[in-house]
Motif scaffolding. Structure first.
Motif, PDB file in Angstrom:
ATOM      1  N   LEU A 114       0.847  -1.182   0.000  1.00 34.57           N
ATOM      2  CA  LEU A 114       0.000   0.000   0.000  1.00 34.57           C
ATOM      3  C   LEU A 114       0.890   1.242   0.000  1.00 34.57           C
ATOM      4  O   LEU A 114       1.721   1.421   0.881  1.00 34.57           O
ATOM      5  CB  LEU A 114      -0.915  -0.001   1.230  1.00 34.57           C
ATOM      6  CG  LEU A 114      -1.879   1.160   1.344  1.00 34.57           C
ATOM      7  CD1 LEU A 114      -2.842   1.176   0.155  1.00 34.57           C
ATOM      8  CD2 LEU A 114      -2.664   1.068   2.634  1.00 34.57           C
ATOM      9  N   LEU A 115       0.734   2.063  -1.017  1.00 32.11           N
ATOM     10  CA  LEU A 115       1.589   3.236  -1.152  1.00 32.11           C
ATOM     11  C   LEU A 115       1.079   4.427  -0.359  1.00 32.11           C
ATOM     12  O   LEU A 115       1.861   5.277   0.052  1.00 32.11           O
ATOM     13  CB  LEU A 115       1.715   3.610  -2.639  1.00 32.11           C
ATOM     14  CG  LEU A 115       2.352   2.538  -3.515  1.00 32.11           C
ATOM     15  CD1 LEU A 115       2.338   2.979  -4.970  1.00 32.11           C
ATOM     16  CD2 LEU A 115       3.767   2.233  -3.056  1.00 32.11           C
ATOM     17  N   ASP A 116      -0.224   4.492  -0.155  1.00 34.91           N
ATOM     18  CA  ASP A 116      -0.800   5.632   0.563  1.00 34.91           C
ATOM     19  C   ASP A 116      -2.090   5.192   1.214  1.00 34.91           C
ATOM     20  O   ASP A 116      -2.971   4.629   0.562  1.00 34.91           O
ATOM     21  CB  ASP A 116      -1.061   6.774  -0.440  1.00 34.91           C
ATOM     22  CG  ASP A 116      -1.493   8.064   0.237  1.00 34.91           C
ATOM     23  OD1 ASP A 116      -2.207   8.005   1.253  1.00 34.91           O
ATOM     24  OD2 ASP A 116      -1.119   9.124  -0.260  1.00 34.91           O
ATOM     25  N   GLU A 117      -2.243   5.433   2.485  1.00 37.56           N
ATOM     26  CA  GLU A 117      -3.429   5.047   3.241  1.00 37.56           C
ATOM     27  C   GLU A 117      -4.706   5.630   2.617  1.00 37.56           C
ATOM     28  O   GLU A 117      -5.785   5.048   2.736  1.00 37.56           O
ATOM     29  CB  GLU A 117      -3.302   5.514   4.703  1.00 37.56           C
ATOM     30  CG  GLU A 117      -4.381   4.974   5.612  1.00 37.56           C
ATOM     31  CD  GLU A 117      -4.304   3.470   5.831  1.00 37.56           C
ATOM     32  OE1 GLU A 117      -5.363   2.870   6.073  1.00 37.56           O
ATOM     33  OE2 GLU A 117      -3.208   2.899   5.757  1.00 37.56           O
ATOM     34  N   ALA A 118      -4.600   6.742   1.908  1.00 37.14           N
ATOM     35  CA  ALA A 118      -5.767   7.369   1.276  1.00 37.14           C
ATOM     36  C   ALA A 118      -6.345   6.481   0.173  1.00 37.14           C
ATOM     37  O   ALA A 118      -7.483   6.687  -0.243  1.00 37.14           O
ATOM     38  CB  ALA A 118      -5.383   8.728   0.694  1.00 37.14           C
ATOM     39  N   LEU A 119      -5.586   5.511  -0.275  1.00 38.81           N
ATOM     40  CA  LEU A 119      -6.079   4.627  -1.328  1.00 38.81           C
ATOM     41  C   LEU A 119      -7.036   3.555  -0.798  1.00 38.81           C
ATOM     42  O   LEU A 119      -7.658   2.845  -1.576  1.00 38.81           O
ATOM     43  CB  LEU A 119      -4.908   3.952  -2.040  1.00 38.81           C
ATOM     44  CG  LEU A 119      -3.946   4.906  -2.743  1.00 38.81           C
ATOM     45  CD1 LEU A 119      -2.728   4.148  -3.275  1.00 38.81           C
ATOM     46  CD2 LEU A 119      -4.652   5.602  -3.896  1.00 38.81           C
ATOM     47  N   VAL A 120      -7.154   3.422   0.510  1.00 36.60           N
ATOM     48  CA  VAL A 120      -8.042   2.457   1.121  1.00 36.60           C
ATOM     49  C   VAL A 120      -9.370   3.149   1.412  1.00 36.60           C
ATOM     50  O   VAL A 120      -9.410   4.220   2.014  1.00 36.60           O
ATOM     51  CB  VAL A 120      -7.442   1.893   2.418  1.00 36.60           C
ATOM     52  CG1 VAL A 120      -8.389   0.912   3.077  1.00 36.60           C
ATOM     53  CG2 VAL A 120      -6.098   1.261   2.152  1.00 36.60           C
ATOM     54  N   SER A 121     -10.471   2.522   1.006  1.00 38.71           N
ATOM     55  CA  SER A 121     -11.785   3.126   1.265  1.00 38.71           C
ATOM     56  C   SER A 121     -12.097   3.072   2.751  1.00 38.71           C
ATOM     57  O   SER A 121     -11.536   2.264   3.504  1.00 38.71           O
ATOM     58  CB  SER A 121     -12.873   2.397   0.479  1.00 38.71           C
ATOM     59  OG  SER A 121     -13.090   1.119   1.037  1.00 38.71           O
ATOM     60  N   ALA A 122     -13.019   3.893   3.192  1.00 34.98           N
ATOM     61  CA  ALA A 122     -13.426   3.941   4.598  1.00 34.98           C
ATOM     62  C   ALA A 122     -13.964   2.589   5.048  1.00 34.98           C
ATOM     63  O   ALA A 122     -13.753   2.167   6.177  1.00 34.98           O
ATOM     64  CB  ALA A 122     -14.449   5.035   4.819  1.00 34.98           C
ATOM     65  N   GLN A 123     -14.650   1.879   4.170  1.00 33.72           N
ATOM     66  CA  GLN A 123     -15.210   0.562   4.512  1.00 33.72           C
ATOM     67  C   GLN A 123     -14.117  -0.461   4.769  1.00 33.72           C
ATOM     68  O   GLN A 123     -14.285  -1.363   5.566  1.00 33.72           O
ATOM     69  CB  GLN A 123     -16.095   0.060   3.374  1.00 33.72           C
ATOM     70  CG  GLN A 123     -17.407   0.804   3.261  1.00 33.72           C
ATOM     71  CD  GLN A 123     -18.229   0.268   2.097  1.00 33.72           C
ATOM     72  OE1 GLN A 123     -17.659  -0.142   1.097  1.00 33.72           O
ATOM     73  NE2 GLN A 123     -19.539   0.285   2.237  1.00 33.72           N
ATOM     74  N   GLU A 124     -12.994  -0.335   4.085  1.00 33.46           N
ATOM     75  CA  GLU A 124     -11.913  -1.304   4.225  1.00 33.46           C
ATOM     76  C   GLU A 124     -11.033  -1.024   5.435  1.00 33.46           C
ATOM     77  O   GLU A 124     -10.270  -1.884   5.850  1.00 33.46           O
ATOM     78  CB  GLU A 124     -11.044  -1.315   2.961  1.00 33.46           C
ATOM     79  CG  GLU A 124     -11.789  -1.817   1.747  1.00 33.46           C
ATOM     80  CD  GLU A 124     -10.975  -1.678   0.479  1.00 33.46           C
ATOM     81  OE1 GLU A 124     -10.878  -2.687  -0.240  1.00 33.46           O
ATOM     82  OE2 GLU A 124     -10.442  -0.572   0.224  1.00 33.46           O
TER      83      GLU A 124
END
Length: 116
Positions: free
Chosen positions: A105-115
Motif C-alpha cells: 500500500l503506497l498511501d493510506e488514502a487509497l483504502v476506502s473507509a469501509q476497508e
C-alpha cells in the motif's frame, strides 16, 4: 540451506523480455535459488505441436518449489491452445488457481473507509 528450485516458463512476446530481467533481479537478492528454463511457448508449439510434455505437470509438482511464468499468447497461434493448455493445466491439474502477487500500500488514502 538447499537451493530452491524454480521452473521458468518465459512464455511468449513480452514474457521473453521481462522474465530474464526479473530473474536477474531475483538472483541479485542473493537467495539460494536454481532456475530451470522450460521451453513451453508458441515457438515450441509451432515447431513441433508440443504445448506441455506428457509428464510436464507431474514434473513441475515433483521437481520444483515454484513456477515463474511469463506472459503467454501469440497471434501466430490464433486459438492460443498452447497458452490455454499451460495455464489451465497448472490451474486444474496442479490446483494453482490463484494468481497472487505481492502488493504494498503506497498511501493510506487509497483504502476506502469501509476497508479501514
Amino acid at each position: 540451506m538447499a537451493n530452491k528450485r524454480i521452473a521458468v516458463i518465459p512464455g511468449d512476446g513480452i514474457g521473453k523480455e521481462v522474465i530474464p530481467a526479473a530473474m536477474k533481479v531475483v538472483a541479485a537478492t542473493g537467495a539460494a535459488i536454481e532456475f530451470t528454463m522450460l521451453d513451453w511457448s508458441a515457438d515450441r508449439y509451432l515447431q513441433d505441436g508440443t504445448t506441455v510434455p506428457p509428464d510436464g505437470f507431474a514434473m513441475l509438482a515433483r521437481d520444483f518449489d515454484a513456477i515463474f511464468v511469463g506472459a503467454l499468447g501469440d497471434p501466430r497461434v490464433p486459438s492460443n491452445i498452447h497458452a490455454k493448455e499451460i495455464l489451465l493445466g497448472m490451474r486444474f491439474k496442479m490446483d494453482l488457481y490463484a494468481n497472487v502477487r505481492p502488493v504494498k500500500l503506497l498511501d493510506e488514502a487509497l483504502v476506502s473507509a469501509q476497508e479501514r
